[in-house]
Design an enzyme around this catalytic site. Structure first.
Site, mmCIF file in Angstrom:
data_model
loop_
_atom_site.group_PDB
_atom_site.id
_atom_site.type_symbol
_atom_site.label_atom_id
_atom_site.label_comp_id
_atom_site.label_asym_id
_atom_site.label_seq_id
_atom_site.Cartn_x
_atom_site.Cartn_y
_atom_site.Cartn_z
ATOM 1 N N TRP A 1 84.432 -18.975 54.155
ATOM 2 C CA TRP A 1 83.652 -20.012 53.491
ATOM 3 C C TRP A 1 83.878 -19.989 51.984
ATOM 4 C CZ3 TRP A 1 82.729 -23.680 56.526
ATOM 5 C CH2 TRP A 1 82.434 -23.447 57.869
ATOM 6 N N ASP B 1 76.163 -20.369 48.073
ATOM 7 C CA ASP B 1 76.085 -20.996 49.395
ATOM 8 C C ASP B 1 75.303 -20.052 50.299
ATOM 9 O OD1 ASP B 1 76.408 -22.014 51.923
ATOM 10 O OD2 ASP B 1 78.603 -21.885 51.934
ATOM 11 N N LYS C 1 71.297 -22.986 60.661
ATOM 12 C CA LYS C 1 71.251 -21.565 60.979
ATOM 13 C C LYS C 1 69.815 -21.039 60.927
ATOM 14 C CE LYS C 1 75.908 -21.244 59.107
ATOM 15 N NZ LYS C 1 76.649 -21.162 60.367
#
Length: 359
Positions: free
Chosen positions: A102, A171, A195
């Protein structure tokens, strides 16, 4: 109906009580005669849902009025572009730390809009570590420092906040709401909802107000945080049903005792699973101990020829979505807030039985 244990990395498990409440309100929300997802986003009902969700989120995270809370669309991946568009010009410099897949995607997208300095990377260790802060090569005039506090795929997590003169941009998609954080440490926190917040389709951005208004003329209105803030996240139609469900999750978190209580539970769950892995010669975790994620636990089998059998038997036992990411293989158990301790106990029992039969 017997529900299975869901270890998916995202879209992830939701609290059963939240799903039950949404089910009960599906056709008739609070006596309105229709569902919340059929209502205008500018109606008093939906505006009220958004306002309550924001208030509860502010309470959970201790977000001061110095920060705007934005409910957006496009996933965290859209914010990979929004971050440089809002905070840096083409000739500015932004620092990034690379600790996994990511981070790499954020870096690649950032380079489309500004100059990027990769201040540190753990790619040479196959992203099994967090580079020590003293090794970082930060720029003196960076517009911001971006890093990913938890890498979902590799299973590494920061348990410290780096010191830097530039605003910290993070993030937090896979770690937000799993434990308390000091929001004041950050310039921008962004996270996909799927999530620990709610269903896919909603993206959260928490931005310090003095960082608003920096976007250039080329920044699309839909990516401009100032535009979103000026319109209370309703510049266009927001994902109303996802926002409603996120609000229910925030209420549920408060009922559980807040983020301190969730941290205690999450540490206990992760501790049990890592202990089971470490005590076995059949399973292994590749991440350095001090950087092991509380949310995403990757593990491998001593003989990868058994992977398919392990997954098939796990599925049959009601232990779902344990296959590791395609880029790394192996297994991965994502144990977010809504994954109960009973799920972890069931997984450990299955792993021990599988080892006994196949080790």
């Amino acid at each position: 109906m017997t529900r299975c244990y869901n270890f998916c990395a995202g879209p992830a498990a939701l609290p059963q009580v939240v799903l039950e409440k949404a089910r009960d309100e599906m056709l008739d929300w609070h006596g309105a005669g229709l569902s919340i997802m059929e209502m205008s986003h500018r109606s008093p009902e939906v505006v009220g849902v958004a306002q309550r969700a924001e208030a509860d989120l502010r309470e959970l995270l201790g977000i001061s009025d110095d920060y705007a809370v934005l409910f957006l669309q496009g996933g965290a991946s859209t914010q990979f572009a929004a971050v440089p568009l809002n905070l840096a010009g083409e000739n500015d410099l932004a620092d990034y730390v690379n600790t996994g897949q990511w981070s790499k995607k954020a870096i690649a997208e950032g380079r489309r809009f500004t100059r990027v300095n990769v201040a540190a990377s753990s790619e040479d260790s196959n992203f099994s570590t967090i580079p020590p802060r003293e090794s970082w090569q930060l720029s003196a005039d960076a517009a911001y420092l971006h890093y990913t506090p938890n890498e979902t795929i590799g299973g590494v997590e920061y348990f410290w906040v780096p010191e830097a003169s530039a605003p910290l941009v993070v993030d937090m998609s896979s770690t937000i709401l799993s434990r308390p954080v000091n929001v004041a440490d950050y310039g921008v926190i962004y996270a996909g909802a799927q999530k620990n917040i709610g269903p896919a389709g909603l993206t959260l951005v928490i931005v310090r107000r003095d960082l608003l208004g920096r976007a250039g003329d080329k920044c699309p209105a839909m990516l401009n945080w100032q535009t979103a803030a000026d319109n209370d996240s309703m510049y266009n139609t927001p994902p109303t049903f996802a926002l409603y469900l996120a609000g229910l999750v925030f209420e549920w978190l408060k009922e559980q005792g807040g983020l301190a209580a969730m941290e205690r539970l999450n540490r206990r769950k992760a501790g049990k699973l890592y202990a089971a892995i470490d005590s076995s010669a059949f399973y292994a975790n590749p991440v350095e101990v001090q950087s092991r994620s509380l949310m995403n636990v990757p593990f491998t089998l001593a003989d990868d020829a058994l992977d398919k059998q392990f997954l098939a038997e796990a599925d049959a036992a009601g232990l779902l979505n344990l296959k590791g990411h395609r880029s790394v293989g192996g297994m991965r158990a994502s144990i977010y807030n809504a994954v109960g301790e009973d799920a972890v106990d069931a997984l450990i029992a299955f792993m021990q039985d599988f080892e006994q039969r196949n080790g």
